[in-house]
Design a protein around this motif. Structure first.
Motif, PDB file in Angstrom:
ATOM      1  N   MET A   1       0.781  -1.233   0.096  1.00 58.19           N
ATOM      2  CA  MET A   1      -0.020  -0.051   0.222  1.00 58.19           C
ATOM      3  C   MET A   1       0.973   1.204  -0.013  1.00 58.19           C
ATOM      4  SD  MET A   1      -2.752   1.027   2.892  1.00 58.19           S
ATOM      5  CE  MET A   1      -3.353   2.644   3.120  1.00 58.19           C
ATOM      6  N   PRO A   2       1.282   1.917  -1.060  1.00 57.10           N
ATOM      7  CA  PRO A   2       1.963   3.023  -1.103  1.00 57.10           C
ATOM      8  C   PRO A   2       1.338   4.213  -0.358  1.00 57.10           C
ATOM      9  CG  PRO A   2       1.600   2.249  -3.327  1.00 57.10           C
ATOM     10  CD  PRO A   2       0.783   1.368  -2.394  1.00 57.10           C
ATOM     11  N   GLY A   3       2.287   4.856   0.419  1.00 58.35           N
ATOM     12  CA  GLY A   3       1.768   6.049   1.275  1.00 58.35           C
ATOM     13  C   GLY A   3       1.169   5.634   2.584  1.00 58.35           C
ATOM     14  N   GLY A   4       0.905   4.296   2.635  1.00 59.08           N
ATOM     15  CA  GLY A   4       0.032   3.648   3.884  1.00 59.08           C
ATOM     16  C   GLY A   4       1.242   3.174   5.043  1.00 59.08           C
ATOM     17  N   TRP A   5       0.550   2.975   6.091  1.00 61.57           N
ATOM     18  CA  TRP A   5       1.300   2.417   7.350  1.00 61.57           C
ATOM     19  C   TRP A   5       0.523   1.291   7.649  1.00 61.57           C
ATOM     20  CZ3 TRP A   5       0.520   3.116  12.528  1.00 61.57           C
ATOM     21  CH2 TRP A   5      -0.784   3.707  13.023  1.00 61.57           C
ATOM     22  N   ARG A   6       1.220   0.424   8.498  1.00 61.46           N
ATOM     23  CA  ARG A   6       0.758  -0.864   9.017  1.00 61.46           C
ATOM     24  C   ARG A   6       0.975  -0.990  10.263  1.00 61.46           C
ATOM     25  NH1 ARG A   6      -1.448  -5.056   5.420  1.00 61.46           N
ATOM     26  NH2 ARG A   6      -1.144  -4.393   3.571  1.00 61.46           N
ATOM     27  N   LEU A   7       0.236  -1.438  11.242  1.00 60.72           N
ATOM     28  CA  LEU A   7       0.707  -1.516  12.792  1.00 60.72           C
ATOM     29  C   LEU A   7       0.283  -2.936  12.880  1.00 60.72           C
ATOM     30  CD1 LEU A   7       1.373  -0.507  15.545  1.00 60.72           C
ATOM     31  CD2 LEU A   7      -1.078  -0.031  15.884  1.00 60.72           C
ATOM     32  N   ASN A   8       1.447  -3.834  13.369  1.00 62.87           N
ATOM     33  CA  ASN A   8       1.368  -5.144  13.495  1.00 62.87           C
ATOM     34  C   ASN A   8       0.443  -5.905  12.342  1.00 62.87           C
ATOM     35  OD1 ASN A   8       2.580  -4.948  16.118  1.00 62.87           O
ATOM     36  ND2 ASN A   8       0.732  -4.246  17.033  1.00 62.87           N
ATOM     37  N   GLY A   9       0.885  -5.556  11.138  1.00 62.99           N
ATOM     38  CA  GLY A   9       0.267  -6.265   9.963  1.00 62.99           C
ATOM     39  C   GLY A   9      -0.942  -5.669   9.487  1.00 62.99           C
ATOM     40  N   PRO A  15      -4.253   8.570  12.279  1.00 61.37           N
ATOM     41  CA  PRO A  15      -2.928   8.803  12.699  1.00 61.37           C
ATOM     42  C   PRO A  15      -2.874   9.155  14.162  1.00 61.37           C
ATOM     43  CG  PRO A  15      -3.710  10.784  11.947  1.00 61.37           C
ATOM     44  CD  PRO A  15      -4.679   9.715  11.391  1.00 61.37           C
ATOM     45  N   ALA A  16      -4.047   9.162  14.883  1.00 65.67           N
ATOM     46  CA  ALA A  16      -3.961   8.866  16.378  1.00 65.67           C
ATOM     47  C   ALA A  16      -3.921   7.814  16.787  1.00 65.67           C
ATOM     48  CB  ALA A  16      -5.204   9.821  16.873  1.00 65.67           C
ATOM     49  N   THR A  17      -3.848   6.571  16.075  1.00 64.12           N
ATOM     50  CA  THR A  17      -3.751   5.191  16.680  1.00 64.12           C
ATOM     51  C   THR A  17      -2.757   5.131  17.687  1.00 64.12           C
ATOM     52  OG1 THR A  17      -4.685   4.463  14.411  1.00 64.12           O
ATOM     53  CG2 THR A  17      -3.578   2.831  16.137  1.00 64.12           C
ATOM     54  N   PRO A  18      -3.037   4.415  18.919  1.00 61.25           N
ATOM     55  CA  PRO A  18      -1.931   4.359  19.857  1.00 61.25           C
ATOM     56  C   PRO A  18      -1.127   3.354  19.279  1.00 61.25           C
ATOM     57  CG  PRO A  18      -4.162   4.119  20.987  1.00 61.25           C
ATOM     58  CD  PRO A  18      -4.466   4.356  19.403  1.00 61.25           C
ATOM     59  N   VAL A  19       0.302   3.663  19.825  1.00 64.43           N
ATOM     60  CA  VAL A  19       1.385   2.756  19.503  1.00 64.43           C
ATOM     61  C   VAL A  19       2.279   2.538  20.489  1.00 64.43           C
ATOM     62  CG1 VAL A  19       3.366   2.425  17.880  1.00 64.43           C
ATOM     63  CG2 VAL A  19       1.200   3.392  16.816  1.00 64.43           C
ATOM     64  N   ARG A  20       2.867   1.237  20.662  1.00 66.43           N
ATOM     65  CA  ARG A  20       3.702   0.956  21.607  1.00 66.43           C
ATOM     66  C   ARG A  20       4.963   0.598  20.953  1.00 66.43           C
ATOM     67  NH1 ARG A  20      -0.623  -2.115  22.935  1.00 66.43           N
ATOM     68  NH2 ARG A  20       0.716  -4.191  22.517  1.00 66.43           N
ATOM     69  N   PRO A  21       5.982   1.747  20.934  1.00 69.47           N
ATOM     70  CA  PRO A  21       6.984   1.444  19.954  1.00 69.47           C
ATOM     71  C   PRO A  21       8.031   0.165  20.497  1.00 69.47           C
ATOM     72  CG  PRO A  21       7.064   3.585  20.431  1.00 69.47           C
ATOM     73  CD  PRO A  21       5.898   2.940  21.303  1.00 69.47           C
ATOM     74  N   GLU A  22       7.734  -0.152  21.774  1.00 65.03           N
ATOM     75  CA  GLU A  22       8.781  -1.278  22.136  1.00 65.03           C
ATOM     76  C   GLU A  22       8.058  -2.455  21.711  1.00 65.03           C
ATOM     77  OE1 GLU A  22       5.537  -0.195  25.138  1.00 65.03           O
ATOM     78  OE2 GLU A  22       7.161   1.162  24.199  1.00 65.03           O
ATOM     79  N   SER A  23       7.117  -2.787  21.385  1.00 64.96           N
ATOM     80  CA  SER A  23       6.459  -3.915  21.244  1.00 64.96           C
ATOM     81  C   SER A  23       5.739  -4.350  19.953  1.00 64.96           C
ATOM     82  CB  SER A  23       5.442  -4.616  22.326  1.00 64.96           C
ATOM     83  OG  SER A  23       4.475  -3.603  22.508  1.00 64.96           O
ATOM     84  N   ASP A  24       5.276  -3.042  19.316  1.00 64.62           N
ATOM     85  CA  ASP A  24       4.363  -3.049  18.095  1.00 64.62           C
ATOM     86  C   ASP A  24       5.442  -3.193  16.785  1.00 64.62           C
ATOM     87  OD1 ASP A  24       1.957  -3.177  19.189  1.00 64.62           O
ATOM     88  OD2 ASP A  24       1.757  -0.787  19.171  1.00 64.62           O
ATOM     89  N   ARG A  25       4.608  -3.567  15.720  1.00 61.79           N
ATOM     90  CA  ARG A  25       5.509  -3.726  14.454  1.00 61.79           C
ATOM     91  C   ARG A  25       4.978  -2.671  13.763  1.00 61.79           C
ATOM     92  NH1 ARG A  25       9.117  -5.974  11.081  1.00 61.79           N
ATOM     93  NH2 ARG A  25       8.535  -6.366   8.997  1.00 61.79           N
ATOM     94  N   ILE A  26       5.716  -1.537  13.086  1.00 63.59           N
ATOM     95  CA  ILE A  26       5.348  -0.434  12.407  1.00 63.59           C
ATOM     96  C   ILE A  26       6.146  -0.533  11.092  1.00 63.59           C
ATOM     97  CG2 ILE A  26       5.040   2.038  12.282  1.00 63.59           C
ATOM     98  CD1 ILE A  26       5.571   1.986  15.353  1.00 63.59           C
ATOM     99  N   GLU A  27       5.054  -0.291  10.255  1.00 62.47           N
ATOM    100  CA  GLU A  27       5.582  -0.483   8.741  1.00 62.47           C
ATOM    101  C   GLU A  27       5.088   0.788   7.869  1.00 62.47           C
ATOM    102  OE1 GLU A  27       4.890  -4.016   6.709  1.00 62.47           O
ATOM    103  OE2 GLU A  27       5.628  -5.331   7.915  1.00 62.47           O
ATOM    104  N   ALA A  34      11.910   1.681  12.810  1.00 55.70           N
ATOM    105  CA  ALA A  34      12.801   1.324  14.267  1.00 55.70           C
ATOM    106  C   ALA A  34      12.351   2.640  15.115  1.00 55.70           C
ATOM    107  CB  ALA A  34      14.114   1.132  13.820  1.00 55.70           C
ATOM    108  N   ALA A  35      12.308   2.070  16.188  1.00 56.22           N
ATOM    109  CA  ALA A  35      12.199   3.661  17.332  1.00 56.22           C
ATOM    110  C   ALA A  35      13.458   4.317  17.090  1.00 56.22           C
ATOM    111  CB  ALA A  35      11.831   2.895  18.610  1.00 56.22           C
ATOM    112  N   THR A  36      13.564   5.349  17.433  1.00 58.02           N
ATOM    113  CA  THR A  36      14.658   6.392  17.400  1.00 58.02           C
ATOM    114  C   THR A  36      14.957   6.662  18.915  1.00 58.02           C
ATOM    115  OG1 THR A  36      13.378   8.449  17.032  1.00 58.02           O
ATOM    116  CG2 THR A  36      14.257   7.296  15.330  1.00 58.02           C
ATOM    117  N   VAL A  37      16.293   7.096  19.081  1.00 54.84           N
ATOM    118  CA  VAL A  37      16.441   7.745  20.438  1.00 54.84           C
ATOM    119  C   VAL A  37      15.522   8.843  20.916  1.00 54.84           C
ATOM    120  CG1 VAL A  37      18.349   8.885  21.858  1.00 54.84           C
ATOM    121  CG2 VAL A  37      18.896   6.775  20.246  1.00 54.84           C
ATOM    122  N   LYS A  38      15.195   9.159  21.863  1.00 55.55           N
ATOM    123  CA  LYS A  38      14.421  10.119  22.540  1.00 55.55           C
ATOM    124  C   LYS A  38      15.224  11.263  22.831  1.00 55.55           C
ATOM    125  CE  LYS A  38      10.275   7.636  23.912  1.00 55.55           C
ATOM    126  NZ  LYS A  38       9.448   7.166  24.858  1.00 55.55           N
TER     127      LYS A  38
END
Length: 72
Positions: A1-9, A15-27, A34-38
């Motif tokens: 899906m060009p221009g789109g994003w997936r959360l855990n597939g 865009p306000a979907t809650p995300v847990r960067p330490e455990s969710d897979r984001i594409e 990958a999570a970046t340094v805060k």
């Protein structure tokens, strides 16, 4: 899906979907993100500066100070 994003597939449209960067897979565009340094910043706010991204009265915002300091 060009221009789109997936959360855990699953495709997400909100865009306000809650995300847990330490455990969710984001594409994004099929590539894992990958999570970046805060980075935490502290600012002694100058008198007269407002704490908002933009000001309808044209006053200087704290973002102007942060951008100047971060760029050197």
């Amino acid at each position: 899906m060009p221009g789109g994003w997936r959360l855990n597939g699953a495709i997400r449209r909100d865009p306000a979907t809650p995300v847990r960067p330490e455990s969710d897979r984001i594409e994004v565009d099929g590539q894992p993100v990958a999570a970046t340094v805060k980075v935490y910043l502290m600012l002694h706010k100058p008198r007269g500066a407002v704490t908002t991204a933009s000001d309808e009265k044209g006053r200087q915002t704290v973002y102007a100070f942060l951008i100047r300091r971060c760029r050197g």
